[in-house]
Design a protein around this motif. Sequence first.
Motif, PDB file in Angstrom:
ATOM      1  N   PRO A   1       0.797  -1.235   0.000  1.00  0.00           N
ATOM      2  CA  PRO A   1       0.000   0.000   0.000  1.00  0.00           C
ATOM      3  C   PRO A   1       0.824   1.277   0.000  1.00  0.00           C
ATOM      4  O   PRO A   1       0.344   2.310  -0.480  1.00  0.00           O
ATOM      5  N   ALA A   2       2.049   1.234   0.536  1.00  0.00           N
ATOM      6  CA  ALA A   2       2.894   2.431   0.500  1.00  0.00           C
ATOM      7  C   ALA A   2       3.220   2.804  -0.939  1.00  0.00           C
ATOM      8  O   ALA A   2       3.223   3.990  -1.304  1.00  0.00           O
ATOM      9  N   ILE A   3       3.470   1.804  -1.783  1.00  0.00           N
ATOM     10  CA  ILE A   3       3.727   2.061  -3.199  1.00  0.00           C
ATOM     11  C   ILE A   3       2.470   2.621  -3.859  1.00  0.00           C
ATOM     12  O   ILE A   3       2.535   3.572  -4.654  1.00  0.00           O
ATOM     13  N   GLY A   4       1.317   2.029  -3.522  1.00  0.00           N
ATOM     14  CA  GLY A   4       0.066   2.534  -4.073  1.00  0.00           C
ATOM     15  C   GLY A   4      -0.211   3.959  -3.652  1.00  0.00           C
ATOM     16  O   GLY A   4      -0.697   4.774  -4.457  1.00  0.00           O
ATOM     17  N   ALA A   5       0.106   4.294  -2.394  1.00  0.00           N
ATOM     18  CA  ALA A   5      -0.124   5.660  -1.909  1.00  0.00           C
ATOM     19  C   ALA A   5       0.782   6.656  -2.622  1.00  0.00           C
ATOM     20  O   ALA A   5       0.350   7.750  -2.990  1.00  0.00           O
TER      21      ALA A   5
ATOM     22  N   GLY B   1      -2.469  -6.442  -6.489  1.00  0.00           N
ATOM     23  CA  GLY B   1      -3.786  -5.833  -6.606  1.00  0.00           C
ATOM     24  C   GLY B   1      -4.422  -5.556  -5.266  1.00  0.00           C
ATOM     25  O   GLY B   1      -4.971  -4.470  -5.031  1.00  0.00           O
ATOM     26  N   ALA B   2      -4.327  -6.526  -4.359  1.00  0.00           N
ATOM     27  CA  ALA B   2      -4.920  -6.342  -3.028  1.00  0.00           C
ATOM     28  C   ALA B   2      -4.216  -5.235  -2.260  1.00  0.00           C
ATOM     29  O   ALA B   2      -4.865  -4.405  -1.610  1.00  0.00           O
ATOM     30  N   GLY B   3      -2.889  -5.209  -2.317  1.00  0.00           N
ATOM     31  CA  GLY B   3      -2.134  -4.191  -1.595  1.00  0.00           C
ATOM     32  C   GLY B   3      -2.335  -2.794  -2.146  1.00  0.00           C
ATOM     33  O   GLY B   3      -2.418  -1.823  -1.389  1.00  0.00           O
ATOM     34  N   GLY B   4      -2.442  -2.670  -3.465  1.00  0.00           N
ATOM     35  CA  GLY B   4      -2.617  -1.358  -4.062  1.00  0.00           C
ATOM     36  C   GLY B   4      -3.998  -0.776  -3.882  1.00  0.00           C
ATOM     37  O   GLY B   4      -4.194   0.434  -4.033  1.00  0.00           O
ATOM     38  N   MET B   5      -4.965  -1.631  -3.555  1.00  0.00           N
ATOM     39  CA  MET B   5      -6.351  -1.185  -3.483  1.00  0.00           C
ATOM     40  C   MET B   5      -6.804  -0.759  -2.106  1.00  0.00           C
ATOM     41  O   MET B   5      -7.409   0.315  -1.941  1.00  0.00           O
ATOM     42  N   ARG B   6      -6.498  -1.549  -1.085  1.00  0.00           N
ATOM     43  CA  ARG B   6      -7.235  -1.426   0.172  1.00  0.00           C
ATOM     44  C   ARG B   6      -7.077  -0.070   0.846  1.00  0.00           C
ATOM     45  O   ARG B   6      -8.068   0.623   1.100  1.00  0.00           O
ATOM     46  N   PHE B   7      -5.867   0.342   1.140  1.00  0.00           N
ATOM     47  CA  PHE B   7      -5.682   1.592   1.861  1.00  0.00           C
ATOM     48  C   PHE B   7      -5.913   2.805   0.959  1.00  0.00           C
ATOM     49  O   PHE B   7      -6.328   3.857   1.426  1.00  0.00           O
TER      50      PHE B   7
ATOM     51  N   ILE C   1      -6.968   2.584  -7.803  1.00  0.00           N
ATOM     52  CA  ILE C   1      -7.889   1.552  -7.338  1.00  0.00           C
ATOM     53  C   ILE C   1      -8.378   0.711  -8.507  1.00  0.00           C
ATOM     54  O   ILE C   1      -8.441  -0.527  -8.421  1.00  0.00           O
ATOM     55  N   SER C   2      -8.737   1.344  -9.614  1.00  0.00           N
ATOM     56  CA  SER C   2      -9.215   0.610 -10.785  1.00  0.00           C
ATOM     57  C   SER C   2      -8.153  -0.362 -11.295  1.00  0.00           C
ATOM     58  O   SER C   2      -8.442  -1.535 -11.568  1.00  0.00           O
ATOM     59  N   ALA C   3      -6.925   0.127 -11.429  1.00  0.00           N
ATOM     60  CA  ALA C   3      -5.838  -0.721 -11.916  1.00  0.00           C
ATOM     61  C   ALA C   3      -5.546  -1.856 -10.946  1.00  0.00           C
ATOM     62  O   ALA C   3      -5.314  -3.006 -11.360  1.00  0.00           O
ATOM     63  N   SER C   4      -5.580  -1.573  -9.649  1.00  0.00           N
ATOM     64  CA  SER C   4      -5.296  -2.597  -8.640  1.00  0.00           C
ATOM     65  C   SER C   4      -6.348  -3.696  -8.658  1.00  0.00           C
ATOM     66  O   SER C   4      -6.027  -4.893  -8.555  1.00  0.00           O
ATOM     67  N   ALA C   5      -7.623  -3.313  -8.784  1.00  0.00           N
ATOM     68  CA  ALA C   5      -8.690  -4.305  -8.828  1.00  0.00           C
ATOM     69  C   ALA C   5      -8.556  -5.199 -10.052  1.00  0.00           C
ATOM     70  O   ALA C   5      -8.817  -6.413  -9.988  1.00  0.00           O
ATOM     71  N   LEU C   6      -8.134  -4.629 -11.165  1.00  0.00           N
ATOM     72  CA  LEU C   6      -7.943  -5.413 -12.390  1.00  0.00           C
ATOM     73  C   LEU C   6      -6.757  -6.364 -12.246  1.00  0.00           C
ATOM     74  O   LEU C   6      -6.834  -7.541 -12.646  1.00  0.00           O
ATOM     75  N   ILE C   7      -5.660  -5.892 -11.680  1.00  0.00           N
ATOM     76  CA  ILE C   7      -4.485  -6.752 -11.470  1.00  0.00           C
ATOM     77  C   ILE C   7      -4.830  -7.889 -10.519  1.00  0.00           C
ATOM     78  O   ILE C   7      -4.445  -9.046 -10.730  1.00  0.00           O
TER      79      ILE C   7
END
Length: 560
Positions: free
Chosen positions: A81-85, A154-160, A98-104
């Motif tokens: 999630p730090a990378i996603g943030a 995908g899960a890590g990039g989406m949740r937080f 979020i869209s990209a993470s859910a697709l991955i």
Amino acid sequence: MAVSVSGDAEAPSMSADSTTKRRSGGWITFPFMMATLFCLTIATWGWLLNLIVFLIEEFNMKRIAAAKIANIVSGFIFMFPAIGAIAADSFFGTIPVISASALISLMGVVLLTLTALIDSLRPKPCETASSLCQSPSPVQLGVLYTAITLASVGAGGMRFTLATAGANQFEKTKDQGSFFNWFFFAWYLAASISATAIVYAEENISWTFGFGLCLAANLLGLMAFIAGKRFYKYDKPLGSPFTTLLRVIFASVVKRKVVISTNEKHYHRESTETPTKSFRFFNRAALKQEDEVKPDGTIRYPWRLCSVQQVEDFKAVIRIIPLALATIFLSTPITTQLSLTVLQGLVMDRSLGPNFKIPAGSLQVITLLSTCLFIIVNDRFLYPFYQKLSGKFPTPLQRVGTGHVFNILSMALTAIVEARRLKIVQNGHFLGSTSVADMSALWLFPPLVIVGIGEAFHFPGNVALCYQEFPESMKSTATSITSVVIGICFYTSTALIDLIQRTTKWLPDDINHARVDNVYWILVIGGVLNLGYFLACSWLYKFRNLEDDDHEKDVAVSPS
């Protein structure tokens, strides 16, 4: 946790050819955000909670090795999630991430389902009454690890990021607090469903059917998020706050030979802030030198001169690092317990009546439900009662300290339960011809309940501490930092298990010949020492932002 349906934080549509103003943001986005969170959480936890059993039964992996892999995967999901943030803050914004993470994530779960469906993607099952098992081939492991990596990214990039996007839909702090309450509740509820219904389907129907349910949930979550896109209020990337932190370090090092001044006029100030005496070395980053400031007052060289506020923000992050270290040593026993509990459950009587057996991967639902229940109890009853007695709301550090105590109690009780199980095994009391001890897995419930109570104190407390104490520019990434700390714990847990395996005989592959109780007593000793360290850090720590009770309560149970 009542939810209003009024449209707060509404903004006009940006469409140039529209004669009416379309509202964006506010509670109209709530159903889409919650549906996305609920479905994607079910999908992620559906395969993650039972990953140890899947690796053991379908890929013929050793039990301790499977536990290590599960810890590594869980740690990655919490750290990513730090990378996603950073990606959301610096480049893309929360909605596209979020869209990209859910697709991955969907791609990963599809591939994971195929590993369960296609026989050639798994090694042949072990022969009956034989200790010889075929190891997975490099191709099979490659497909498996690719699936797990995609699903984890995908899960890590989406949740937080989803939590931040949801809170950004509101202007009022009260509405944001209400959203966080519902976010936390929905997250634990979805995880509980995964730990029961999905895990049961995987073990009693088929792995293909169970992973297929995860696939369907992931697809529904992606569709729900896309369906609400026209209602969302989009946030603009403002640049990563980590860049500012690096600038402070760089500027301080470049000016390391400059004499620190006591005259406030020598520092670059954007408002009325003044440099503090703590960590004075970094005050050099805000010292003005020739040609570093333009005539209009702006900074000419951002990597050589920072504002006093930026320096003080950097100091705030440094001050909280010792407490973050205490959190690592607090959560490491919990992550170790989660892995070992599954292994303990596999060799205990999990029968409930003549026709039902508790899946080993479902034992963790006790902690999830306990945490969910006591978050509500704390927020609605215990904390208000404490406020009436003391006249103030319990601080985040007080809540985290309470969690420390419950964590130690849980480890001690688990050690006692495991010692009793080993005694039963040594006396030869097994169920029939199997290696399952004649001891009910219900004995594991009390320590799991206690660790859940502790988590209801320390997890929201740590989130509230970061949200309250981190600089304003890092509010959106403060909770991802909390996630990173928890993710590190999964790796320290793996390292601890590996160290114990190398230096002792307490963790052989056959847990009936192990001394897991000694492992738990080591965790108890470490927990007591860590509690002492935490109390010392708490005593020395000075709060940077003193919020009023109502505002602090708003963020007290924020999970994001």
